[in-house]
Design a protein around this motif. Sequence first.
Motif, mmCIF file in Angstrom:
data_model
loop_
_atom_site.group_PDB
_atom_site.id
_atom_site.type_symbol
_atom_site.label_atom_id
_atom_site.label_comp_id
_atom_site.label_asym_id
_atom_site.label_seq_id
_atom_site.Cartn_x
_atom_site.Cartn_y
_atom_site.Cartn_z
ATOM 1 N N VAL A 289 -10.425 121.901 13.519
ATOM 2 C CA VAL A 289 -9.317 122.568 14.197
ATOM 3 C C VAL A 289 -8.127 122.605 13.243
ATOM 4 C CG1 VAL A 289 -7.750 122.518 16.169
ATOM 5 C CG2 VAL A 289 -10.153 121.817 16.442
ATOM 6 N N GLY A 290 -7.771 123.816 12.817
ATOM 7 C CA GLY A 290 -6.697 123.998 11.854
ATOM 8 C C GLY A 290 -7.258 124.356 10.487
ATOM 9 N N ALA A 291 -6.678 125.384 9.872
ATOM 10 C CA ALA A 291 -7.164 125.842 8.562
ATOM 11 C C ALA A 291 -6.036 125.841 7.539
ATOM 12 C CB ALA A 291 -7.785 127.233 8.672
ATOM 13 N N GLY A 292 -5.167 124.839 7.651
ATOM 14 C CA GLY A 292 -4.178 124.612 6.602
ATOM 15 C C GLY A 292 -4.802 123.819 5.472
ATOM 16 N N THR A 293 -3.964 123.157 4.679
ATOM 17 C CA THR A 293 -4.484 122.379 3.551
ATOM 18 C C THR A 293 -5.476 121.327 4.015
ATOM 19 O OG1 THR A 293 -2.473 122.727 2.247
ATOM 20 C CG2 THR A 293 -3.851 120.850 1.658
ATOM 21 N N LEU A 294 -5.109 120.533 5.027
ATOM 22 C CA LEU A 294 -6.022 119.495 5.510
ATOM 23 C C LEU A 294 -7.316 120.096 6.045
ATOM 24 C CD1 LEU A 294 -3.652 117.003 7.381
ATOM 25 C CD2 LEU A 294 -4.807 116.635 5.205
ATOM 26 N N GLY A 295 -7.195 121.186 6.801
ATOM 27 C CA GLY A 295 -8.373 121.789 7.390
ATOM 28 C C GLY A 295 -9.348 122.320 6.353
ATOM 29 N N LEU A 296 -8.828 122.984 5.331
ATOM 30 C CA LEU A 296 -9.717 123.552 4.316
ATOM 31 C C LEU A 296 -10.306 122.471 3.416
ATOM 32 C CD1 LEU A 296 -7.763 126.821 3.452
ATOM 33 C CD2 LEU A 296 -9.795 126.557 4.888
ATOM 34 N N LEU A 297 -9.572 121.392 3.203
ATOM 35 C CA LEU A 297 -10.166 120.256 2.499
ATOM 36 C C LEU A 297 -11.264 119.627 3.356
ATOM 37 C CD1 LEU A 297 -6.946 118.587 1.047
ATOM 38 C CD2 LEU A 297 -8.731 119.743 -0.278
ATOM 39 N N ALA A 298 -11.036 119.552 4.665
ATOM 40 C CA ALA A 298 -12.053 119.010 5.562
ATOM 41 C C ALA A 298 -13.318 119.847 5.531
ATOM 42 C CB ALA A 298 -11.504 118.931 6.986
ATOM 43 N N VAL A 299 -13.172 121.155 5.498
ATOM 44 C CA VAL A 299 -14.342 122.031 5.439
ATOM 45 C C VAL A 299 -15.176 121.698 4.206
ATOM 46 C CG1 VAL A 299 -15.103 124.411 5.111
ATOM 47 C CG2 VAL A 299 -13.337 123.899 6.797
ATOM 48 N N GLN A 300 -14.529 121.515 3.062
ATOM 49 C CA GLN A 300 -15.278 121.229 1.838
ATOM 50 C C GLN A 300 -16.053 119.916 1.942
ATOM 51 O OE1 GLN A 300 -13.379 121.979 -1.986
ATOM 52 N NE2 GLN A 300 -11.678 122.983 -0.957
ATOM 53 N N LEU A 301 -15.387 118.864 2.409
ATOM 54 C CA LEU A 301 -16.078 117.580 2.488
ATOM 55 C C LEU A 301 -17.156 117.576 3.553
ATOM 56 C CD1 LEU A 301 -13.226 114.959 1.988
ATOM 57 C CD2 LEU A 301 -14.945 115.719 0.344
ATOM 58 N N LEU A 302 -16.914 118.238 4.676
ATOM 59 C CA LEU A 302 -17.910 118.266 5.745
ATOM 60 C C LEU A 302 -19.092 119.157 5.389
ATOM 61 C CD1 LEU A 302 -15.419 118.400 8.729
ATOM 62 C CD2 LEU A 302 -17.006 116.523 8.221
ATOM 63 N N ALA A 303 -18.844 120.232 4.639
ATOM 64 C CA ALA A 303 -19.948 121.094 4.207
ATOM 65 C C ALA A 303 -20.935 120.319 3.340
ATOM 66 C CB ALA A 303 -19.408 122.304 3.453
ATOM 67 N N ALA A 304 -20.434 119.326 2.591
ATOM 68 C CA ALA A 304 -21.306 118.516 1.751
ATOM 69 C C ALA A 304 -22.221 117.611 2.561
ATOM 70 C CB ALA A 304 -20.465 117.673 0.791
ATOM 71 N N CYS A 305 -21.964 117.498 3.876
ATOM 72 C CA CYS A 305 -22.791 116.657 4.756
ATOM 73 C C CYS A 305 -23.924 117.440 5.419
ATOM 74 C CB CYS A 305 -21.915 116.011 5.827
ATOM 75 S SG CYS A 305 -20.599 114.961 5.169
ATOM 76 N N SER A 306 -24.099 118.703 5.047
ATOM 77 C CA SER A 306 -25.187 119.556 5.546
ATOM 78 C C SER A 306 -25.191 119.714 7.062
ATOM 79 C CB SER A 306 -26.549 119.018 5.075
ATOM 80 O OG SER A 306 -26.609 118.951 3.674
ATOM 81 N N PRO A 307 -24.102 120.177 7.659
ATOM 82 C CA PRO A 307 -24.116 120.418 9.103
ATOM 83 C C PRO A 307 -24.943 121.644 9.453
ATOM 84 C CG PRO A 307 -22.061 121.217 8.167
ATOM 85 C CD PRO A 307 -22.805 120.534 7.042
ATOM 86 N N ALA A 308 -25.436 121.691 10.685
ATOM 87 C CA ALA A 308 -26.119 122.890 11.151
ATOM 88 C C ALA A 308 -25.124 124.010 11.379
ATOM 89 C CB ALA A 308 -26.887 122.587 12.432
ATOM 90 N N GLU A 309 -23.951 123.651 11.896
ATOM 91 C CA GLU A 309 -22.870 124.606 12.115
ATOM 92 C C GLU A 309 -21.568 123.949 11.685
ATOM 93 O OE1 GLU A 309 -22.682 125.892 16.159
ATOM 94 O OE2 GLU A 309 -24.861 126.127 16.333
ATOM 95 N N LEU A 310 -20.685 124.741 11.093
ATOM 96 C CA LEU A 310 -19.358 124.257 10.710
ATOM 97 C C LEU A 310 -18.358 125.349 11.072
ATOM 98 C CD1 LEU A 310 -17.539 122.154 9.465
ATOM 99 C CD2 LEU A 310 -18.162 122.997 7.194
ATOM 100 N N THR A 311 -17.715 125.167 12.210
ATOM 101 C CA THR A 311 -16.823 126.175 12.771
ATOM 102 C C THR A 311 -15.372 125.781 12.526
ATOM 103 O OG1 THR A 311 -18.412 126.732 14.505
ATOM 104 C CG2 THR A 311 -16.118 127.353 14.887
ATOM 105 N N VAL A 312 -14.573 126.733 12.060
ATOM 106 C CA VAL A 312 -13.143 126.516 11.858
ATOM 107 C C VAL A 312 -12.378 127.276 12.930
ATOM 108 C CG1 VAL A 312 -11.194 126.908 10.304
ATOM 109 C CG2 VAL A 312 -13.369 126.111 9.389
ATOM 110 N N ILE A 313 -11.405 126.618 13.535
ATOM 111 C CA ILE A 313 -10.629 127.208 14.634
ATOM 112 C C ILE A 313 -9.167 127.243 14.232
ATOM 113 C CG2 ILE A 313 -9.959 126.937 17.044
ATOM 114 C CD1 ILE A 313 -12.683 125.349 17.317
ATOM 115 N N ASP A 314 -8.615 128.446 14.151
ATOM 116 C CA ASP A 314 -7.223 128.612 13.726
ATOM 117 C C ASP A 314 -6.749 129.982 14.210
ATOM 118 O OD1 ASP A 314 -5.333 127.270 11.221
ATOM 119 O OD2 ASP A 314 -4.864 129.310 11.869
ATOM 120 N N PRO A 315 -5.521 130.073 14.712
ATOM 121 C CA PRO A 315 -5.035 131.373 15.183
ATOM 122 C C PRO A 315 -4.776 132.366 14.057
ATOM 123 C CG PRO A 315 -3.295 129.734 15.313
ATOM 124 C CD PRO A 315 -4.557 128.997 14.974
#
Length: 352
Positions: free
Chosen positions: A186-212
């Motif tokens: 939730v959130g696609a600012g600096t923290l959110g986009l860094l989170a996407v990178q680290l979480l993508a390395a964990c091989s999720p089935a789905e990785l959804t970003v929520i931001d207005p």
Amino acid sequence: MPAGGDRGTDRSPDGVNRSLVIERPGEHCLIQGELPVPGPGEVLVRVAAAGVCMSDREVYDGHRDAAYVSYPVIPGHEWSGTIEAVGEGVNPTLVGRKTVAEGFRACGVCARCRCGETSLCTGGYAETGFTEPGAFADWLTVPARLVHLLDDAADLRAAALLEPAAVIAAAVRAGRPAPGERIAVVGAGTLGLLAVQLLAACSPAELTVIDPRTERGEPARQFGATESLPPGAAEAAAQGRFDLVVETAGAPTTAASSCLLARRGGRVVLTGMFAPGATGIDPVHLSLSQLEIRSVFGASSSAWSDAVRAFGLGLLDPAPLITHEFPLERFDEAIALVGGADPKTGKVLLRP
């Protein structure tokens, strides 16, 4: 060079240290002083880059809790640089090494520190850039025990974002993502986009970003997100869906809405800094859904190690998040961008 990249003047001469000082809320000045001298157990760092974040804006505006700032202050808790000198008792081979360092000046001896939870130190709050001189300067000194060394080839511009990356590494530790899980950020600012990178390395089935801000969807997908949704669509289509939700926005409603996104028995990690009056979490929903909720403030030494390791391995690339760079003399322009409404503004750096 990104927008705002005219650095204006060269770095100050050797032996002179320019520092950006916030004397009191709304008032700042650039001063010149003598080069700091590292004391016993300290290193002297020549700053390469320092990030400007919402916490710095809160300090400048006077909105940070009085227990977590001490005026006058030299801000700058997100930074990178090169060790140029060491104090008594510090290994001299550190000189010349690229580095970042933890911000919390944890005591190292309290029960929480001895358990490895240095971000929960009970010895009293002290943090670089808030109560101790920070990196909005040419030089700074920090305890050598807080240093995390980087590879010789490390990009110091990108490394300035390792402090927020360490916060996200702490959130990932708390969230315990497993391969094949459904994860939301939730959130696609600096923290959110860094989170996407680290979480993508964990091989999720789905990785959804929520931001207005729909403009943030494309970089999120480039970093490994499988989809991006605005909040309304997420609530309609994905409520109660996710095994893990990592909240990074700190908006008034995002703590409560993040809990609604998690499945029964799911996990929610809150990293955003919430202002008084934010919407509370419904205790009935919390109880009936048996959610596990964690919050993160800062990062422990182990989370810092995780972030630095991921950066060195190429699993984390903060460089694309940088959109603006300014010299110290243009601090007023830099701070005005932070917290603004322009979705094209990402991470803002000061380059002494």
